[in-house]
Motif scaffolding. Structure first.
Motif, PDB file in Angstrom:
ATOM      1  N   ARG A  76       0.864  -1.180   0.000  1.00  0.00           N
ATOM      2  CA  ARG A  76       0.000   0.000   0.000  1.00  0.00           C
ATOM      3  C   ARG A  76       0.903   1.233   0.000  1.00  0.00           C
ATOM      4  NH1 ARG A  76      -3.367  -1.118   5.227  1.00  0.00           N
ATOM      5  NH2 ARG A  76      -4.529   0.752   4.641  1.00  0.00           N
ATOM      6  N   ARG A  91      -7.915   8.592  -3.073  1.00  0.00           N
ATOM      7  CA  ARG A  91      -6.597   8.586  -3.712  1.00  0.00           C
ATOM      8  C   ARG A  91      -5.629   7.644  -2.986  1.00  0.00           C
ATOM      9  NH1 ARG A  91      -8.376  13.736  -3.556  1.00  0.00           N
ATOM     10  NH2 ARG A  91      -8.785  14.768  -5.533  1.00  0.00           N
ATOM     11  N   ARG A 134     -14.850  16.045   8.931  1.00  0.00           N
ATOM     12  CA  ARG A 134     -15.602  14.947   9.542  1.00  0.00           C
ATOM     13  C   ARG A 134     -15.109  13.631   8.934  1.00  0.00           C
ATOM     14  NH1 ARG A 134     -20.553  14.219   6.240  1.00  0.00           N
ATOM     15  NH2 ARG A 134     -19.767  13.889   4.138  1.00  0.00           N
ATOM     16  N   GLN A 183     -16.028   9.011   9.490  1.00  0.00           N
ATOM     17  CA  GLN A 183     -17.120   8.041   9.604  1.00  0.00           C
ATOM     18  C   GLN A 183     -18.047   8.351  10.771  1.00  0.00           C
ATOM     19  OE1 GLN A 183     -17.677   5.677   7.385  1.00  0.00           O
ATOM     20  NE2 GLN A 183     -19.489   4.913   8.442  1.00  0.00           N
ATOM     21  N   CYS A 190     -15.570  14.802  23.472  1.00  0.00           N
ATOM     22  CA  CYS A 190     -14.585  15.454  22.631  1.00  0.00           C
ATOM     23  C   CYS A 190     -13.226  15.465  23.321  1.00  0.00           C
ATOM     24  CB  CYS A 190     -15.032  16.858  22.262  1.00  0.00           C
ATOM     25  SG  CYS A 190     -15.302  17.904  23.690  1.00  0.00           S
ATOM     26  N   GLU A 191     -12.226  15.786  22.551  1.00  0.00           N
ATOM     27  CA  GLU A 191     -10.863  15.675  23.044  1.00  0.00           C
ATOM     28  C   GLU A 191     -10.003  16.681  22.295  1.00  0.00           C
ATOM     29  OE1 GLU A 191      -7.539  12.105  23.180  1.00  0.00           O
ATOM     30  OE2 GLU A 191      -9.147  12.036  21.718  1.00  0.00           O
ATOM     31  N   GLU A 246      -9.669  11.340   4.940  1.00  0.00           N
ATOM     32  CA  GLU A 246     -10.088  10.058   5.528  1.00  0.00           C
ATOM     33  C   GLU A 246      -9.860   8.971   4.498  1.00  0.00           C
ATOM     34  OE1 GLU A 246     -14.243   9.582   5.883  1.00  0.00           O
ATOM     35  OE2 GLU A 246     -14.145   8.011   7.391  1.00  0.00           O
ATOM     36  N   THR A 247      -8.878   8.155   4.716  1.00  0.00           N
ATOM     37  CA  THR A 247      -8.591   7.047   3.804  1.00  0.00           C
ATOM     38  C   THR A 247      -8.473   5.779   4.640  1.00  0.00           C
ATOM     39  OG1 THR A 247      -6.181   7.096   3.963  1.00  0.00           O
ATOM     40  CG2 THR A 247      -7.189   8.674   2.452  1.00  0.00           C
ATOM     41  N   PRO A 248      -8.384   4.615   3.987  1.00  0.00           N
ATOM     42  CA  PRO A 248      -8.255   3.391   4.774  1.00  0.00           C
ATOM     43  C   PRO A 248      -7.058   3.414   5.717  1.00  0.00           C
ATOM     44  CG  PRO A 248      -8.774   2.872   2.504  1.00  0.00           C
ATOM     45  CD  PRO A 248      -8.522   4.350   2.549  1.00  0.00           C
ATOM     46  N   SER A 249      -6.004   4.134   5.360  1.00  0.00           N
ATOM     47  CA  SER A 249      -4.808   4.088   6.213  1.00  0.00           C
ATOM     48  C   SER A 249      -4.569   5.375   6.970  1.00  0.00           C
ATOM     49  CB  SER A 249      -3.584   3.773   5.352  1.00  0.00           C
ATOM     50  OG  SER A 249      -3.369   4.810   4.416  1.00  0.00           O
ATOM     51  N   LYS A 250      -5.244   6.437   6.623  1.00  0.00           N
ATOM     52  CA  LYS A 250      -4.915   7.723   7.248  1.00  0.00           C
ATOM     53  C   LYS A 250      -6.146   8.512   7.630  1.00  0.00           C
ATOM     54  CE  LYS A 250      -0.573   8.304   4.787  1.00  0.00           C
ATOM     55  NZ  LYS A 250      -0.035   8.736   3.505  1.00  0.00           N
ATOM     56  N   ASP A 303      -1.719  13.506  12.424  1.00  0.00           N
ATOM     57  CA  ASP A 303      -2.357  12.196  12.349  1.00  0.00           C
ATOM     58  C   ASP A 303      -3.442  12.162  13.424  1.00  0.00           C
ATOM     59  OD1 ASP A 303      -3.123   9.536  12.689  1.00  0.00           O
ATOM     60  OD2 ASP A 303      -1.166   8.789  12.046  1.00  0.00           O
ATOM     61  N   ARG A 344       2.892  13.794  11.758  1.00  0.00           N
ATOM     62  CA  ARG A 344       3.577  12.944  10.796  1.00  0.00           C
ATOM     63  C   ARG A 344       4.650  13.711  10.046  1.00  0.00           C
ATOM     64  NH1 ARG A 344       3.140   7.779  12.036  1.00  0.00           N
ATOM     65  NH2 ARG A 344       1.027   7.355  12.721  1.00  0.00           N
ATOM     66  N   PRO A 392     -12.045  19.876  -0.751  1.00  0.00           N
ATOM     67  CA  PRO A 392     -12.014  18.420  -0.551  1.00  0.00           C
ATOM     68  C   PRO A 392     -11.888  17.639  -1.852  1.00  0.00           C
ATOM     69  CG  PRO A 392     -13.815  19.439   0.677  1.00  0.00           C
ATOM     70  CD  PRO A 392     -13.265  20.488  -0.224  1.00  0.00           C
ATOM     71  N   THR A 400     -10.008  18.272  -4.431  1.00  0.00           N
ATOM     72  CA  THR A 400      -8.614  18.166  -4.883  1.00  0.00           C
ATOM     73  C   THR A 400      -7.650  17.968  -3.713  1.00  0.00           C
ATOM     74  OG1 THR A 400      -8.385  20.571  -4.748  1.00  0.00           O
ATOM     75  CG2 THR A 400      -9.057  19.653  -6.878  1.00  0.00           C
ATOM     76  N   SER A 401      -8.188  17.946  -2.491  1.00  0.00           N
ATOM     77  CA  SER A 401      -7.372  17.820  -1.265  1.00  0.00           C
ATOM     78  C   SER A 401      -6.389  18.978  -1.129  1.00  0.00           C
ATOM     79  CB  SER A 401      -6.599  16.492  -1.241  1.00  0.00           C
ATOM     80  OG  SER A 401      -7.470  15.424  -1.393  1.00  0.00           O
TER      81      SER A 401
END
Lengths: 451, 407
Positions: A107, A437, B98, B100, B121-122, B146-150, B171, B178, B200, B202-203
């Motif tokens: 990944r 992405r 925001r 999930q 909240c924190e 928000e991605t699967p890893s980040k 992070d 990071r 959002p 084009t990030s």
């Protein structure tokens, strides 16, 4: 000897008995006229003949009796044979498969620790089929996997305000080995065209879902299918199979726990009604994916629907009923000829409720193709490829994901009745998150042995 | 069979269309009571992907009251006790993203995460993990990746001992930086952030700031990607009169890369990678720059009427038009609304008389863009009865989905 034969012999026996009675009565009639000599001689002659006839009748009676006894013995033997055969039919079959393998995943955008992942994995299923009585069948399939369940592996408390008081608890979960009941059904088969099954089973909503775990072309079902429906559910199905698989309808009612409908802190009540129809005008397909029989040209069209009208309740109070309707649709096309197998499926999911004003919708589709051929006397090869996509959250912020899979299946016992009893698979799995992405590339090598 | 087919078709088409017509309100949920009377210091509410609501009370540069965050869980029940902030010079800037089942807001110099999963909240990284020095988030690009890893965002942080801020990639899963890069060049001093923005799609993010280079005051925009890597700089002139956080709301970006923002003096600032312009708005009173479904609008009032002027992708401002949907939404409130009080369960139904928009003069009129809750649907707040408690006004607010469209 059949009962009809026995009845016939009984009729004969009665007839001969009547003849014998008639013959024994004749001398008595003659003795009633002693003064008439001629008449006496005649009577004596008749009596003699009658006696002879009676003797013959007796012999025939004796013969018929012996035949009857023999018939009785044969019938008894036949009954014994049937009983033994019936006892033989009360059999239990045990089967399943083992599928160990090795996987590697890359990944590029992931955190350093997640960038390269690799390891061995294992999957095994034990299947038991029992036919204790005519028309009744039981099936149990248990899947053992190294990552079968998600379990809480860590619990942490946190102090949000920094005031020393605990403000919340954070759970960490991880995949752990375990066993999952994939199928546990009792089936009643009143006729070869109708099967009624009750218990734990996969909802027959898509083609991929109908294929057994060991009958898949790839190591796993297409990702889009897993997004729309995954796992097994409790329910009741009635499946038809008419004109040798040309028309296969299925309807069912399920609990729906596998659909993932519930909202946090709520409990859903409502059954799933499912229906699927497959039309295969040129003949039915073999079970599972692929055309290992290298049969004639077949084409199939299918459509499935699931509707779950449910009511959500707050878990704590048991109140706050909200109506939710979850509807899912699928359509499929299958083509198979001489080892070539193609299937494409489209899915759509829609969920509406009476409180949020936000319907949820998702679309997905995949197409996969494989070609099985023999590359030697007993060695088979099957190149495979698959493309798919899933578009989630269509009504507010769509997330689009694409999938590309490809590889080859090596079938070293291709002459076996089921050429895929031993299957070595080398495959590539690619996932591209277009919206986020991010992408992932994986390589899998596995061996599947069915027994 | 025909009826079943028609029902299936109706169900299929219904799910494709928005549930609420423009100006139509959904179910009103009683969120809580806040200090003040209308128009209240509130930020337009947002939702996470699971459909939980997040409401933020406390306006930018109004430190009189602590901010207050409300979380409305999708299945019912509200949490309203979160009041985390840092620095009393100003209040909440707004929500910055925001995921999930979480949302983040930027208040004062603090970055705060709210979770509908854990409830509460924190504050994120209130101090430097290495030195323990207090950290100030002086700029936060309002976009959470928000991605699967980040799960991350880009920000500028500064501790009291730093001459210049650091550009960081936060992070949000691990609460660590990071990437940390000191703002260059090292000759710039007196860094003051004027405004931030993000796209959002084009990030891409932008921070507009002023600084001193020697004795010269400069204003510059810096562009960042989602990894906090700088992708461009633009020097802008004629902005010397702008002070800290003088851009109301956030900068919004057009599909052709033009950033637009409104300053406190009511002037529209637009720029791309090559240059920019600042223009006064004379034909109506601007309130904010909105971005909805990829289109930009400058919204405001003309007399007693809400108006919206489209900004085309190249940055050309169109003529203002009456925002009829805003008018319709205000009218649709009528004289009484039924509100579900599900702050605790079981819920109760109550009637509010004289319902009105809790923020701005009309529904949807705010410095911040309305949140895209669903297709052509946003969330808005409605004010109910105001009660005096200890000599202080407290107004009840309710949140509801409402159909939205721009002229």
């Amino acid at each position: 000897m059949s009962s009809a034969t026995l009845a016939f012999l009984r009729g004969h026996l009665a007839l001969w008995a009547a003849f014998a009675a008639l013959a024994w009565s004749a001398p008595a009639v003659a003795q009633q006229k002693p003064d008439d000599k001629i008449a006496t001689d005649d009577a004596a002659a008749r009596a003699e003949k009658a006696a002879e006839r009676a003797e013959k009748a007796a012999e025939r009676l004796e013969k018929a009796t012996r035949e009857l006894e023999a018939a009785r013995a044969a019938l008894e033997k036949e009954r014994e044979a049937k009983k033994e055969h019936a006892e033989e039919e009360r059999k239990v079959e045990i089967g399943g498969y083992l599928k160990p393998g090795f996987g590697f995943r890359f990944r590029p955008q992931a955190l350093p620790k997640d960038k390269y992942e690799y390891g061995f994995f294992g999957d095994a299923t034990l299947e038991v089929t029992a036919k204790p009585f005519k028309m009744w069948e039981a099936n149990v399939a248990v899947d053992f996997s190294t990552e079968a369940l998600r379990a809480v592996t860590d619990v942490a408390i946190f102090d949000l305000q920094g005031d020393g008081s605990i403000d919340g608890v954070q759970f960490s979960t991880d995949a752990v080995p375990g066993a999952v009941l994939q199928e546990a059904t009792v089936s009643f088969i009143p006729h070869e065209t109708v099967t009624m099954a009750l218990g734990v089973t996969r909802i027959p909503f898509t083609l991929a879902q109908q294929a057994g775990n060991s009958e898949l072309m790839f190591a796993t079902r297409a990702e889009p299918n897993e997004v729309f429906l995954s796992g097994s559910d409790f329910g009741f199905t009635v499946t038809g199979n008419f004109w040798k698989g040309r028309f296969v309808p299925a309807v069912g009612v399920f609990n729906g726990d596998s659909l993932g409908l519930s909202i946090a802190e709520t409990e859903a009540r409502g059954v799933v009604i499912s229906a699927r129809v497959d039309g295969n005008p040129l003949g039915g397909f073999d079970d599972g994916e692929g055309d290992y029989a290298r049969g004639k040209f077949r084409i199939g069209f299918g459509a499935g629907a699931m509707v779950r009208p449910a009511t959500l309740y707050d878990k704590t109070t048991g109140a706050e009923p909200h109506s939710v309707i979850d509807a899912r649709f699928s359509g499929s096309l299958r083509v198979s000829v001489r080892g070539f197998y193609f299937v494409a499926e489209y899915f759509r999911r829609q969920q509406k409720d009476d409180f949020s004003s936000r319907p949820e919708a998702a679309d997905g589709a995949y197409g996969q193709v494989g070609y099985f051929f023999r590359a030697g006397e007993s060695f088979g090869l099957e190149p495979i490829a698959r493309l798919g996509f899933v578009a989630r959250d269509r009504t507010f912020e769509t997330r689009l994901t694409g999938y590309v899979d490809g590889g080859i299946n090596l079938l070293p016992v291709a002459t076996a009745p089921q050429p895929d009893d031993v299957k070595v698979q080398l495959s590539y799995k690619g996932e591209r998150r277009f919206t986020e992405r991010e992408e992932a590339h994986g390589v899998l090598a596995s061996v599947q042995l069915k027994f | 069979v025909k009826r079943l087919v028609l029902a299936a078709l109706a169900l299929g088409t219904a799910a494709c269309a928005p549930e609420l017509a423009p100006g139509e309100w959904g179910i009103f949920r009683y969120a809580g009571n806040v200090f003040g009377v209308t128009p209240l210091d509130l930020v337009p509410p947002i939702s996470d992907r699971e459909g939980n609501y997040y409401l933020l009370y406390g306006a930018d540069k109004s430190p009189k009251n602590k901010p207050q965050l409300f979380i409305g869980y999708r299945g019912g029940v509200w949490d309203g006790g979160c009041a985390v902030t840092q620095g009393m010079g100003f209040g909440p800037h707004g929500f910055v993203g925001r995921a999930q089942n979480q949302a983040w807001y930027w208040s004062g110099e603090g970055l705060v995460g709210a979770s509908a999963f854990s409830g509460g909240c924190e504050q994120i990284l209130p101090s430097d993990p290495n030195s323990g020095a207090k950290l100030s988030f002086i700029a936060v690009v309002p976009f959470v990746r928000e991605t699967p890893s980040k799960l991350s965002l880009v920000a500028w942080v500064q501790s009291p001992g730093d001459d210049r801020p650091f550009v960081v990639l936060v992070d949000l899963n691990a609460s660590v930086f990071r990437s940390v890069v000191e703002l260059a060049p090292n000759t710039l001093t007196n860094v003051t952030v004027l405004g931030v923005g993000a796209d959002p799609d084009t990030s891409e993010g932008v921070v507009l700031f002023s600084y001193k280079l020697g004795e010269q005051l400069r204003v510059e925009a810096r562009f960042y990607d989602a990894d906090a890597a700088e992708t461009g700089r633009l020097l802008l002139s004629g902005l010397d009169d702008l002070g800290a956080y003088d851009i109301v709301g956030y900068f919004e970006r057009s599909t052709e890369g033009v950033w637009a923002g409104l300053d406190r003096k009511g002037q529209l600032l637009m720029f791309d990678r090559k240059g920019g312009q600042r223009r006064a708005i004379t034909n109506f009173t601007p309130v904010g720059v909105h971005r909805f479904d990829g289109e930009l609008y400058l919204v405001g009032t003309s007399g007693q009427t809400p108006v919206a002027a489209p900004i085309d992708p190249s940055g050309k401002l169109g003529a203002p038009k009456t925002w009829q949907v805003s008018v319709d939404a205000a009218r649709a409130l009528g004289s009484t609304i039924e509100v579900i009080d599900d702050r605790t369960l079981p819920s109760r139904r109550t009637a509010w008389s004289n319902p009105r928009t809790a923020m701005g003069a009309f529904p949807f009129l705010h410095a911040h863009s309305p949140h895209r809750y669903a297709d052509q649907t946003t969330l808005w707040l409605v004010a109910g009865p105001t009660l005096k408690s200890g000599g202080v006004d407290r107004t009840a607010i309710a949140c509801a989905p409402v159909g939205i469209a721009y002229p």
